[in-house]
Design a protein around this motif. Structure first.
Motif, PDB file in Angstrom:
ATOM      1  N   TYR A 150      23.185  36.128 -17.273  1.00  0.00           N
ATOM      2  CA  TYR A 150      23.593  35.509 -18.534  1.00  0.00           C
ATOM      3  C   TYR A 150      22.811  36.114 -19.698  1.00  0.00           C
ATOM      4  CZ  TYR A 150      24.419  31.686 -21.912  1.00  0.00           C
ATOM      5  OH  TYR A 150      24.763  30.950 -23.018  1.00  0.00           O
ATOM      6  N   THR A 153      23.475  39.456 -21.536  1.00  0.00           N
ATOM      7  CA  THR A 153      24.369  39.510 -22.692  1.00  0.00           C
ATOM      8  C   THR A 153      23.592  39.922 -23.927  1.00  0.00           C
ATOM      9  OG1 THR A 153      25.703  37.712 -21.755  1.00  0.00           O
ATOM     10  CG2 THR A 153      26.014  38.202 -24.085  1.00  0.00           C
ATOM     11  N   VAL A 174      25.438  34.076 -30.134  1.00  0.00           N
ATOM     12  CA  VAL A 174      26.199  34.304 -28.903  1.00  0.00           C
ATOM     13  C   VAL A 174      25.748  33.350 -27.803  1.00  0.00           C
ATOM     14  CG1 VAL A 174      26.607  35.947 -27.024  1.00  0.00           C
ATOM     15  CG2 VAL A 174      26.743  36.704 -29.389  1.00  0.00           C
ATOM     16  N   MET A 175      24.432  33.198 -27.633  1.00  0.00           N
ATOM     17  CA  MET A 175      23.908  32.302 -26.607  1.00  0.00           C
ATOM     18  C   MET A 175      24.326  30.860 -26.862  1.00  0.00           C
ATOM     19  SD  MET A 175      22.044  33.809 -24.178  1.00  0.00           S
ATOM     20  CE  MET A 175      23.470  34.900 -24.148  1.00  0.00           C
ATOM     21  N   GLY A 177      26.834  29.791 -28.729  1.00  0.00           N
ATOM     22  CA  GLY A 177      28.284  29.656 -28.641  1.00  0.00           C
ATOM     23  C   GLY A 177      28.779  29.598 -27.206  1.00  0.00           C
ATOM     24  N   THR A 178      28.280  30.496 -26.359  1.00  0.00           N
ATOM     25  CA  THR A 178      28.724  30.511 -24.965  1.00  0.00           C
ATOM     26  C   THR A 178      28.231  29.284 -24.215  1.00  0.00           C
ATOM     27  OG1 THR A 178      26.801  31.918 -24.418  1.00  0.00           O
ATOM     28  CG2 THR A 178      28.913  33.024 -24.792  1.00  0.00           C
ATOM     29  N   ASN A 179      27.035  28.806 -24.555  1.00  0.00           N
ATOM     30  CA  ASN A 179      26.501  27.619 -23.890  1.00  0.00           C
ATOM     31  C   ASN A 179      27.314  26.376 -24.261  1.00  0.00           C
ATOM     32  OD1 ASN A 179      24.321  25.144 -24.079  1.00  0.00           O
ATOM     33  ND2 ASN A 179      23.927  26.479 -22.345  1.00  0.00           N
ATOM     34  N   GLY A 181      30.348  26.351 -25.461  1.00  0.00           N
ATOM     35  CA  GLY A 181      31.688  26.528 -24.929  1.00  0.00           C
ATOM     36  C   GLY A 181      31.775  26.171 -23.458  1.00  0.00           C
ATOM     37  N   SER A 182      30.760  26.581 -22.695  1.00  0.00           N
ATOM     38  CA  SER A 182      30.744  26.278 -21.262  1.00  0.00           C
ATOM     39  C   SER A 182      30.609  24.783 -21.011  1.00  0.00           C
ATOM     40  CB  SER A 182      29.585  27.024 -20.588  1.00  0.00           C
ATOM     41  OG  SER A 182      29.765  28.421 -20.669  1.00  0.00           O
ATOM     42  N   ILE A 195      35.017  28.423 -15.583  1.00  0.00           N
ATOM     43  CA  ILE A 195      33.605  28.604 -15.913  1.00  0.00           C
ATOM     44  C   ILE A 195      32.777  28.983 -14.685  1.00  0.00           C
ATOM     45  CG2 ILE A 195      33.751  27.011 -17.849  1.00  0.00           C
ATOM     46  CD1 ILE A 195      32.229  24.963 -16.186  1.00  0.00           C
ATOM     47  N   THR A 198      31.794  32.663 -14.576  1.00  0.00           N
ATOM     48  CA  THR A 198      30.935  33.213 -15.627  1.00  0.00           C
ATOM     49  C   THR A 198      29.477  32.847 -15.351  1.00  0.00           C
ATOM     50  OG1 THR A 198      31.029  31.253 -17.062  1.00  0.00           O
ATOM     51  CG2 THR A 198      32.800  32.886 -17.284  1.00  0.00           C
ATOM     52  N   PRO A 200      27.063  31.898 -17.555  1.00  0.00           N
ATOM     53  CA  PRO A 200      26.647  30.638 -18.194  1.00  0.00           C
ATOM     54  C   PRO A 200      27.229  29.419 -17.502  1.00  0.00           C
ATOM     55  CG  PRO A 200      28.237  31.805 -19.572  1.00  0.00           C
ATOM     56  CD  PRO A 200      27.802  32.752 -18.503  1.00  0.00           C
TER      57      PRO A 200
END
Length: 243
Positions: A150, A153, A174-175, A177-179, A181-182, A195, A198, A200
């Protein structure tokens, strides 16, 4: 190997490396100091809590570290100097890549494994459902692999940014947002299988699911993502004009 040793030597000399490590350890300790005082939990509970805390905290600190460790090396012309000294680009990038991974492992060991070992010593190693080997040892190995893949990235992002300050900002966005989002997708039953594919997503799923199927899936996902980041980073570095 000499380049890797040089990278780690530079890392250990960095104030940022030590500042982040101390911050992760202190903040994690503060989160659980009441557990040691009041008791009423098990060592296993503390282990899972430490894993969760690391996942939540490290994504911000690693974004900072990646920006300085990768983009900062270009700004300071350390990477250019290593290439100009006759080292191949693949060896230079491999050393940078491995030193980054090693740093994440060190942070995980100091802020998760060490306090968890103390927690098991104080509160015991009892686990109601499953064995200690599966629930703790195997889970820890796959979990840290998921965290590494993770956080890679940030490594990839930093390869494309010219300024370390900008790299840090983008990494943190980015971190975060992806966290987020997950976490949102994790509340949707239809999205759980997405998920799981991925890194995350697996950093969350592994805290609750250590079935053979999910462990194998998590490992496979992490391998593929790590190879992907390494390939993208190498292609980027190969095309980079070093001045």
């Amino acid at each position: 190997m000499n380049l890797y040793k040089w990278e780690m030597k530079q890392t250990f000399k960095s104030k940022v490396f030590w500042s982040i490590g101390i911050a992760l350890l202190l903040i994690g300790t503060l989160f659980h100091i009441s557990d040691f005082i009041e008791g009423g939990i098990t060592g296993y509970d503390m282990f899972l809590g430490n894993c969760n805390d690391f996942s939540s905290l490290a994504m911000f600190f690693i974004g900072i570290f990646a920006g300085l460790h990768v983009t900062g090396s270009f700004e300071d012309r350390k990477i250019q100097a290593a290439v100009m000294a006759g080292n191949s680009r693949s060896k230079v990038l491999s050393a940078k890549f491995l030193s980054y991974v090693t740093t994440v492992l060190i942070y995980f060991a100091s802020s998760v494994l060490l306090p968890s070992a103390i927690g098991f010593a104080v509160f015991g190693t009892e686990i109601d459902d499953g064995s200690f080997i599966r629930n703790v040892i195997v889970r820890a190995l796959i979990f840290v692999f998921a965290e590494i893949s993770y956080f890679l990235t940030c490594f990839a992002v930093s390869m494309f940014i010219k300024k370390s300050g900008l790299a840090i900002i983008i990494n943190m966005v980015v971190m975060l947002g992806t966290n987020i989002g997950s976490q949102i997708l994790a509340t949707k039953e239809w999205a759980l299988n997405i998920i799981r594919l991925t890194p995350p997503g697996q950093t969350m799923m592994l805290l609750g699911d250590v079935s053979n199927g999910n462990l194998a899936l998590a490992f496979s996902v992490c391998v593929m993502f790590t190879v992907l980041v390494a390939a993208v980073s190498f292609i980027r570095f190969r095309k980079e004009e070093l001045k």
